[in-house]
Design a protein around this motif. Structure first.
Motif, PDB file in Angstrom:
ATOM      1  N   LEU A 627     -23.338  26.374 -21.218  1.00  0.00           N
ATOM      2  CA  LEU A 627     -22.921  27.408 -20.399  1.00  0.00           C
ATOM      3  C   LEU A 627     -21.331  27.499 -20.972  1.00  0.00           C
ATOM      4  N   HIS A 628     -21.004  28.649 -21.101  1.00  0.00           N
ATOM      5  CA  HIS A 628     -19.523  28.629 -21.662  1.00  0.00           C
ATOM      6  C   HIS A 628     -18.857  29.850 -21.137  1.00  0.00           C
ATOM      7  N   ALA A 629     -19.460  30.628 -20.166  1.00  0.00           N
ATOM      8  CA  ALA A 629     -18.969  31.733 -19.500  1.00  0.00           C
ATOM      9  C   ALA A 629     -19.213  32.111 -18.126  1.00  0.00           C
ATOM     10  N   LEU A 630     -18.220  32.451 -17.371  1.00  0.00           N
ATOM     11  CA  LEU A 630     -18.685  32.759 -15.917  1.00  0.00           C
ATOM     12  C   LEU A 630     -18.510  34.333 -15.449  1.00  0.00           C
ATOM     13  N   PRO A 631     -19.386  35.018 -14.851  1.00  0.00           N
ATOM     14  CA  PRO A 631     -19.330  36.462 -14.756  1.00  0.00           C
ATOM     15  C   PRO A 631     -18.321  36.896 -13.764  1.00  0.00           C
ATOM     16  N   LYS A 632     -18.005  38.172 -13.907  1.00  0.00           N
ATOM     17  CA  LYS A 632     -17.018  38.756 -13.042  1.00  0.00           C
ATOM     18  C   LYS A 632     -17.469  38.597 -11.565  1.00  0.00           C
ATOM     19  N   GLY A 633     -18.620  38.901 -11.402  1.00  0.00           N
ATOM     20  CA  GLY A 633     -19.244  39.053 -10.039  1.00  0.00           C
ATOM     21  C   GLY A 633     -18.952  37.664  -9.078  1.00  0.00           C
ATOM     22  N   MET A 634     -18.492  36.705  -9.876  1.00  0.00           N
ATOM     23  CA  MET A 634     -17.951  35.414  -8.889  1.00  0.00           C
ATOM     24  C   MET A 634     -16.858  35.805  -8.171  1.00  0.00           C
ATOM     25  N   LYS A 635     -16.254  36.711  -8.317  1.00  0.00           N
ATOM     26  CA  LYS A 635     -15.007  37.142  -7.527  1.00  0.00           C
ATOM     27  C   LYS A 635     -15.299  37.505  -6.177  1.00  0.00           C
ATOM     28  N   HIS A 636     -16.470  37.826  -6.070  1.00  0.00           N
ATOM     29  CA  HIS A 636     -16.964  38.120  -4.514  1.00  0.00           C
ATOM     30  C   HIS A 636     -17.459  37.047  -3.789  1.00  0.00           C
ATOM     31  N   LEU A 637     -17.332  35.763  -4.342  1.00  0.00           N
ATOM     32  CA  LEU A 637     -17.939  34.524  -3.613  1.00  0.00           C
ATOM     33  C   LEU A 637     -16.766  34.137  -2.777  1.00  0.00           C
ATOM     34  N   ARG A 638     -16.279  34.871  -1.789  1.00  0.00           N
ATOM     35  CA  ARG A 638     -15.189  34.318  -1.008  1.00  0.00           C
ATOM     36  C   ARG A 638     -15.373  33.247  -0.029  1.00  0.00           C
TER      37      ARG A 638
END
Length: 932
Positions: A627-638
């Protein structure tokens, strides 16, 4: 886990009150129904103490009523979460579902997202639960259950746990050490028959079999006598393939899952061939396990292979053909009183307690585990005959359905717990007995399951830590000196928790399920670690009740079904160390998920749909090598509190981690640079003000001093653990003077707050340590690791740190001497290292001298390890003054000539010290091992 209604029902009522007060219920048009639901839950909660007492005395009608309450409370709890999901979608506070993902939405999320549906669905849910609670209240009146004044009847009788100044096992120390020595002698004998020999330790539950076996297993002589050693515990729900896989993994092999028993036996034969091995099998309850599965593959191994087993019955040992059966004897009357008094932390002169104390230990059947459990209760009471007499007269001794006196003593300790601690103890039954569980992991599970009560002025993590410490102090969880950050649950305590599960938790054999007609088998929590399962059983996938699913260390390959079919209720999902490589977009359906563990898997990507997991608190991605990348959607995990990337190299992160302002733990925060965009800018840490744990990697990429100062680490007053490291390759590469000055400036500005308890500095290539590495700046520091600091020729005055417990200095090749500056004698007359217990010096290639240790210095040091310091010819003088130093390990010390004058030393292990000519002045030595 059988929910503890005294905690669960009031907590659920409080959550409904919160929905009404926070206007969520108003937005959904269900405020009146929500208020009615909260009030009815509160009415039920008021009588739970009386109901549970009646049920414990055998009242079947009340027991059935409690079962109805439990079912209704779970429905009410689920409805709260559905309300929150619906309100978030309707209020537009969360991102809309991407068009390409909409078709994957399950009925649950769809009903929460459509404008016309959520009101009706939620209202119907509330109406149904309200009707059930109304019927429950009618039965409550018929049963004549009475309200209690206190929500938790145990609270008003409790005081703080008295401190435990000494290990309570000191009361049985001499006998167990003699027994361990006898068994070590037998196992390490040469000239025994070539066939694999079985040695057995037998005795009833709680008498100390596993403790004795552990002492033997960890003996220095055993470690040096066998080429390979391994320890497995025989679970009650084992399968032949599962047990063989467990043994293979313990010996360092690797199973993929789905292998036949014959294939696994052949694999085990190959692992032990031509090796002198020791295998410990703990808690064997079926002797046929030896002849059926283990004997043939192990007897093909090398000469002198040994198997040490623990078992409750001598007949089990005889079935296995044990060459020696060692029976653990019960304690004498004097010993059991000494154990109770010591574990309860009362003074030696409390003679007025002896009479009632002797009656208490009599109820324990002379079993040490039971005695210590009762002592855990006594530690919360005054040390008076009257207070102890009330414990002796507790109705908990009379509870029905327990198999023996020892189990009643354990139940007494459980019954004395506050309601929220009862829940946390029962949750521990999901982990195999005797299996080490990291403290941090256990706390994460408790918090994810909402078992931890919020408390004014304290973070949820602090409350959870208090729960853990109290369970340890009450002897319901066991820790070891070797790993104080982890714990185990004893077999007998695990059996008690299983007895209290009432069908809500499943940890058994997936091949031997109860009959389909068994209505009590409707588990809400399932734990099946290390069962060699290639696929998730269909009965789990068909369940709509499972809230927790723990499947670590199984060779599961493709399990998209988990995400597609278990979205309704799942709160906790652990797929760590499985064969899973693909996480589908349907992950986004699991909107109630609060903990997701994908550590040590082969996953290559996290889907964007993870942004839908609004409830997620813990995301664990340790050592995901692909695993070498994290998705943009993680910004919503407030709401995320813990993001663990330890050992995972992230080259592309499409979101700003600084937006996740609820984070309390961030491991590992890798810095980005202009040349390499992997990771995050240092400035992202500025607004993460709740951090308790922070690991920063690739520190050499920091732009400079001013950017480091803007992080304002010193203002993060919750920070307890900090790791600051540079990339591994910076240790070996030559550095320019400019780079050296820059990293010194950066580290100087990253000064942590004074509340810090654990610090690691690794790969640092500055020529001097930061000024804040001192007793003044870090007065509460307990653990310090300095690794790979190759340009620092001297150490700061660490001896002045008043709370330092463990110190490791590793691979710091420029250090040439340990002098008065390091000890702190140049500055103050105080005792150097007043609380240091463990000292490790390793890879100090130029270390030549170590100043003499003065009388009184290092008064608490118990264990010291010296490794790969080739220039050090002699140990420091004055070791005779160190009255606590009982263990010394010496490895790869090419020039060391003597070990002498250490009066308290009990265990000495030496490996590869060719110049060692003398060992003397060690009158207390019990275990000596020297090998090359």
């Amino acid at each position: 886990m059988a929910v503890v209604l005294g905690a669960f029902v009031p907590d659920t009522a409080a959550r409904w009150r919160g929905l009404v007060e926070g206007e969520v219920a108003e937005e959904l048009g269900v405020a009146a129904a929500a208020r009615k639901l909260a009030a009815r839950l509160e009415s039920v909660a008021a009588v739970l103490g009386d109901a549970e007492a009646q049920a414990a005395r055998g009242d079947e009608a009340t027991a059935r009523w409690l079962a109805e309450v439990r079912a209704a409370a779970y429905e009410a709890d689920g409805a709260v979460d559905r309300c929150r999901v619906a309100a978030r979608r309707l209020g537009g506070r969360e991102p809309k579902q991407p068009q390409q993902q909409q078709q994957a939405l399950p009925w649950l999320l769809s009903s929460c997202c459509e404008d016309a549906e959520p009101h009706g669905d939620i209202a119907a849910d509330l109406k149904r639960v309200n009707q059930k609670l109304q019927a429950i209240l009618r039965k409550q009146r018929r049963l004549q259950l009475h309200a209690a004044y206190a929500a938790d009847p145990t609270v008003h009788t409790r005081t703080s746990l008295r401190r435990q100044p000494t290990d309570p096992d000191i009361a049985v120390g001499t006998r167990i050490e003699d027994d361990a020595r006898l068994l070590v002698d037998r196992l390490t004998q040469t000239g025994r028959p070539a066939a694999c020999e079985v040695v057995a330790i037998v005795g009833p539950d709680g008498i100390g079999k596993t403790k004795l076996a552990r002492m033997v297993y960890e003996s220095a002589r055993v470690r040096c006598s066998f080429g390979t050693t391994s320890w497995v515990r025989l679970s009650r729900g084992y399968t032949e393939a599962g047990l063989l896989s467990q043994v293979i993994d313990a010996f360092g092999g690797d199973t993929k899952g789905g292998e036949s028993v014959a294939d696994l036996q052949a694999m085990l034969t190959g692992l032990v061939a031509n090796k002198r091995f020791l295998l410990v099998v703990d808690d064997v309850w079926y002797g046929g396990v030896w002849e059926d599965m283990l004997q043939n593959p192990l007897e093909r191994g090398g000469r002198g292979g040994k198997v040490l087993v623990t078992a409750r019955r001598g007949s089990t040992a005889r079935e296995m053909g044990a060459g020696l059966v060692h029976r653990v004897k019960r304690l004498s009357a004097d010993d059991v009183w000494l154990l109770l008094r010591t574990a309860a932390c009362v003074a030696n002169d409390e003679s007025q307690l002896k009479g009632v104390g002797e009656r208490l230990v009599e109820k324990c059947g002379g079993i040490p585990l039971a005695i210590k459990a009762v002592a855990g209760v006594l530690r919360t009471r005054e040390a008076s005959a009257d207070a102890w007499g009330k414990v002796l007269a507790s109705p908990a001794w009379l509870v029905k359905g327990l198999p023996d006196d020892a189990m009643r003593a354990l139940y007494l300790c459980y019954d004395d717990l506050p309601h929220h601690l009862k829940q946390c103890f029962l949750y521990c039954s999901l982990f195999p007995p005797g299996f080490p569980v990291e403290r941090r992991v256990l706390l994460q599970h408790w918090m994810a399951e909402r078992l931890v009560q919020s408390r004014s002025g304290a973070s949820i993590e602090e409350v959870a830590e208090g729960y853990y410490d109290e369970l340890v102090g009450r002897n319901l969880l066991q820790t070891t000196q070797e790993d104080v950050r982890g714990c185990t649950v004893h077999e007998a305590l695990h059996a008690l928790a299983q007895l209290l599960l009432q069908g809500e938790g499943f940890t058994g054999d997936v091949q031997r399920l109860p009959d389909d007609g068994d209505a009590s088998f409707r588990p809400r929590r399932v734990s099946l670690p290390g069962r060699n399962m290639a696929a998730v059983p269909e009965w789990i996938l068909n369940s709509e009740r499972v809230r927790t699913l723990l499947l670590p260390r199984n060779p599961l390959a493709t399990e998209g079904n988990i995400f597609a079919r278990l979205h309704h209720q799942l709160r906790v999902l652990d797929l760590s160390e499985t064969g899973i490589v693909l996480i589908p977009e349907t992950l986004g359906n699991m909107v109630h998920l609060r903990l997701l563990n994908l550590s040590r898997t082969g996953i290559q990507a996290i889907p964007e749909s993870i942004g839908n997991l609004w409830s997620l608190k813990f995301l664990l991605l340790r050592e995901c090598k692909s695993l070498h990348a994290l998705p943009k959607g993680m910004k919503h995990l407030r709401g995320l509190r813990d993001l663990n990337l330890d050992g995972t190299t992230i080259n592309a992160a499409a979101f700003r981690v600084g937006q996740l302002r609820s984070l309390t733990s961030l491991r590992c925060f890798a810095l980005t640079s202009k040349e390499d965009r992997g990771g995050w800018p240092l400035a992202e840490l500025k607004h993460l003000c709740q951090l308790r744990i922070l690991h920063v990697h690739k520190l050499e990429r920091a732009p400079g001093r001013s950017e480091a100062a803007e992080v304002a680490l010193a203002s993060k007053m919750s920070l307890r653990e900090l790791a600051l490291s540079c990339s591994d390759d910076t240790v070996s590469l030559p550095q320019t003077p400019t780079a050296v000055r820059k990293i010194e400036d950066v580290l100087e500005e990253l000064n942590p707050p004074p509340c810090l308890e654990s610090l690691k500095i690794a790969g640092y290539f500055g020529a001097k340590f930061p000024s804040w590495l001192s007793d003044i700046s870090l007065p509460n520091l307990r653990h310090l690791d300095i690794i790979g600091c190759n340009l620092c020729q001297s150490l700061p005055p660490l001896g002045l740190m008043p709370e330092l417990r463990s110190l490791s200095i590793v691979d710091s090749s420029a250090l040439m001497s340990i002098d008065a500056e390091f000890m702190g004698k140049c500055h103050h007359p105080e005792v150097p290292f007043p609380k240091l217990e463990n000292l490790r010096l390793q890879g100090l290639r130029k270390l030549e001298t170590w100043m003499d240790i003065e009388a009184g210095a290092l008064p608490s040091l118990q264990a010291m390890q010296l490794e790969s310091c080739p220039e050090l010819r002699c140990l420091p003088g004055g070791l005779r003054h160190m009255t606590s130093l009982v263990e010394l390990r010496i490895v790869d010390m090419a020039s060391l000539e003597a070990v002498e004058d250490i009066a308290a030393l009990r265990e000495l292990s030496v490996w590869n010290a060719p110049d060692l000519k003398k060992v003397s002045g060690v009158p207390s030595l019990e275990d000596l091992s020297i090998s090359h």
